[in-house]
Design an enzyme around this catalytic site. Structure first.
Site, mmCIF file in Angstrom:
data_model
loop_
_atom_site.group_PDB
_atom_site.id
_atom_site.type_symbol
_atom_site.label_atom_id
_atom_site.label_comp_id
_atom_site.label_asym_id
_atom_site.label_seq_id
_atom_site.Cartn_x
_atom_site.Cartn_y
_atom_site.Cartn_z
ATOM 1 N N ASP A 173 -1.952 -2.426 -1.535
ATOM 2 C CA ASP A 173 -2.617 -1.525 -0.590
ATOM 3 C C ASP A 173 -4.110 -1.824 -0.720
ATOM 4 O OD1 ASP A 173 -3.923 0.511 0.773
ATOM 5 O OD2 ASP A 173 -2.465 2.039 0.230
ATOM 6 N N HIS A 174 -4.676 -2.480 0.286
ATOM 7 C CA HIS A 174 -6.038 -3.002 0.124
ATOM 8 C C HIS A 174 -7.067 -1.902 -0.107
ATOM 9 C CE1 HIS A 174 -6.255 -2.123 4.501
ATOM 10 N NE2 HIS A 174 -7.540 -1.977 4.273
ATOM 11 N N HIS A 236 -2.203 4.566 2.659
ATOM 12 C CA HIS A 236 -3.635 4.689 2.366
ATOM 13 C C HIS A 236 -4.029 6.110 1.967
ATOM 14 C CE1 HIS A 236 -3.939 0.677 3.643
ATOM 15 N NE2 HIS A 236 -4.289 0.844 4.886
#
Length: 480
Positions: A173-174, A236
């Site tokens: 998950d960037h 996110h």
């Protein structure tokens, strides 16, 4: 310096590979973070000669990397380690060709980065196993979204787990690679000042917002099946909530950190049935103006159904049933085509017990993730002149200014380096993914059962009016 390895990027001609992964690997190579023996191999169906792919990669890297950071000599050395292998990831025979091309590992660790549609995760893993490429030293990186429900995510996890051990799997998950997100842990657990007030007897509520001015761009086909809940809320926003709410881990180590995050996800109070209508607001953008330009409604975007009821905005009131946070609402929202691009976390503190002076009390901690990386503590202070007239003043920490002599790493640089070093602290564990879906699924089901149609909002606005009411009924407002 990292281990000698082959980094194989499935989906090597896609936007993620060209816009994010290759520039990140170039930066790591430029700063001597990669082992000199590293090979980066892009894999995709397009039948491109290697030189054509190198030209494509260079064009995109030049566009993404700051001009002052792009060095011709470094690029020549990096591109010498870059190759392209045309193949169809759905065809088992092509993996036999890949195995022959790679040869014996000879001490190299193979890292398989799946920058592909999620439907290819399981076939790729199975084909890697059949071709003898998924050995005990290999690592596999999975991009979100991991499934579209608890059932599908569990099926993917089980299939991947049949080929790779959990320590070999990196679910990325960037957002967790952003400097300010990692600073959130430092802020919480390295400053004694905040610990006594980071709880329900001092915090009124928490807001987590990820707002975008962009629409669905070229992702209409995917997005129309996913929507904001699956695309953003499930990963996110819930990851940010975990970092805000988690207990201090016994040590800063992968399993200890992820244990605490899972506890928060399991402590989330379920939102089911009728509660979905009371606790959530879905929206869909219509036509409007952003940056002085007219933009179309969502249902006129490319590859989107004209009668689509997919949400492009979601706001939700969540509660955590545990000792620290009981009674504190967490307001989460995300939307496309919003008035401004901004990702932020707001910790709103309760007012002082007795109001001695006239004037509002707005003590809050603002953690800005983008477009600027900033941490601000808003305090009440006396305005100059006669009388005790109070005004809010920010104690402001601009991280870009404080560390102006240090280049700010992109999220994928940090995360790719962690994969190479085998550090899974900032990656989601299997039970973490499934716990998030277990909470999200009833929300999606409630929307479907009660047909909570998305509320319309104009592109360039702050979302549907009903999202304002979600807070207003309790005397609160969204931080703008």
């Amino acid at each position: 310096m990292t281990i000698p390895c082959d980094i194989l990027v499935f989906g090597g001609t896609g936007d993620l590979a060209l816009h994010k992964l290759l520039p990140a690997l170039y930066h790591l190579f430029r700063e001597a973070r990669l082992n000199p023996a590293v090979r980066v191999i892009a894999l995709a169906r397009r039948n491109l000669p290697r030189n054509d792919y190198l030209k494509l990669a260079e064009r995109h890297c030049r566009a993404q990397v700051a001009r002052t950071d792009f060095d011709e000599e470094v690029w020549q050395r990096f591109s010498a380690r870059l190759d392209y292998f045309p193949m169809d990831a759905s065809q088992s025979a092509d993996f036999g060709r890949l195995a022959r091309y790679l040869g014996e590992p000879g001490g190299l660790t193979r890292i398989f980065y799946l920058a592909t549609a999620p439907k290819l995760f399981v076939p790729i893993a199975n084909h890697l196993h059949t071709a003898g490429l998924a050995d005990g030293e290999a690592r596999i990186v999975l991009e979100k979204p991991l499934g579209h429900s608890l059932e599908s995510a569990t099926a993917i996890n089980e299939a991947i787990g049949a080929v790779f051990e959990e320590f070999q799997v990196f679910r990325i998950d960037h957002y967790l690679g952003k400097e300010t997100v990692q600073n959130l842990m430092a802020l919480r657990f390295a400053n004694a000042l905040l610990e006594p007030v980071w709880r329900n007897n001092q915090v009124d509520h928490v807001q987590i917002s990820v707002c975008e001015t962009l629409g669905v761009e070229n992702r209409g086909g995917y997005y129309d099946k996913a929507g904001a809940i699956r695309d953003m809320l499930q990963n996110h926003l819930l990851q940010l909530l975990c970092l805000v709410a988690m207990e201090p881990p016994a040590q800063f180590e992968a399993e200890a950190v992820r244990d605490e995050k899972v506890k928060i996800l399991r402590a989330l109070k379920p939102i089911t049935g009728q509660d979905v209508q009371d606790k959530t607001v879905r929206g869909q953008y219509g036509p409007g103006r952003i940056g002085g330009q007219e933009v179309p409604a969502y249902y006129f975007e490319k590859d989107v159904d004209n009668d689509s009821d997919t949400e492009t905005f979601i706001a939700i009131e969540a509660h955590i049933d545990n000792w620290r946070w009981a009674g504190v609402p967490f307001y989460l929202r995300t939307g496309k085509r919003m008035a401004r691009r901004s990702s932020q976390i707001v910790i709103q503190f309760k007012p002082v017990p007795h109001e001695l002076f006239n004037g509002g009390q707005v003590n809050q901690l603002l953690i800005q993730l983008q477009p600027e990386e900033r941490i601000s503590l808003r305090m009440m202070t006396k305005s100059p002149g006669k009388g005790m007239r109070l005004e809010p003043v920010d104690l402001d920490l601009n991280l870009a200014q404080v560390f102006s002599q240090t280049r700010r790493w992109e999220a994928y640089e940090r995360l790719l380096l962690d994969v190479l070093e085998g550090d899974s602290t900032l990656f989601m564990r299997r039970d973490e993914v499934e716990a998030a879906w277990a909470w999200i699924d009833p929300v999606i089901k409630g929307c479907e059962e009660h047909f909570q149609a998305p509320r319309p909002y104009a592109a360039g606005s702050n979302g549907p009016e009903q999202a304002t009411s979600l807070l207003a009924r309790h005397g609160r407002v969204w931080h703008s």
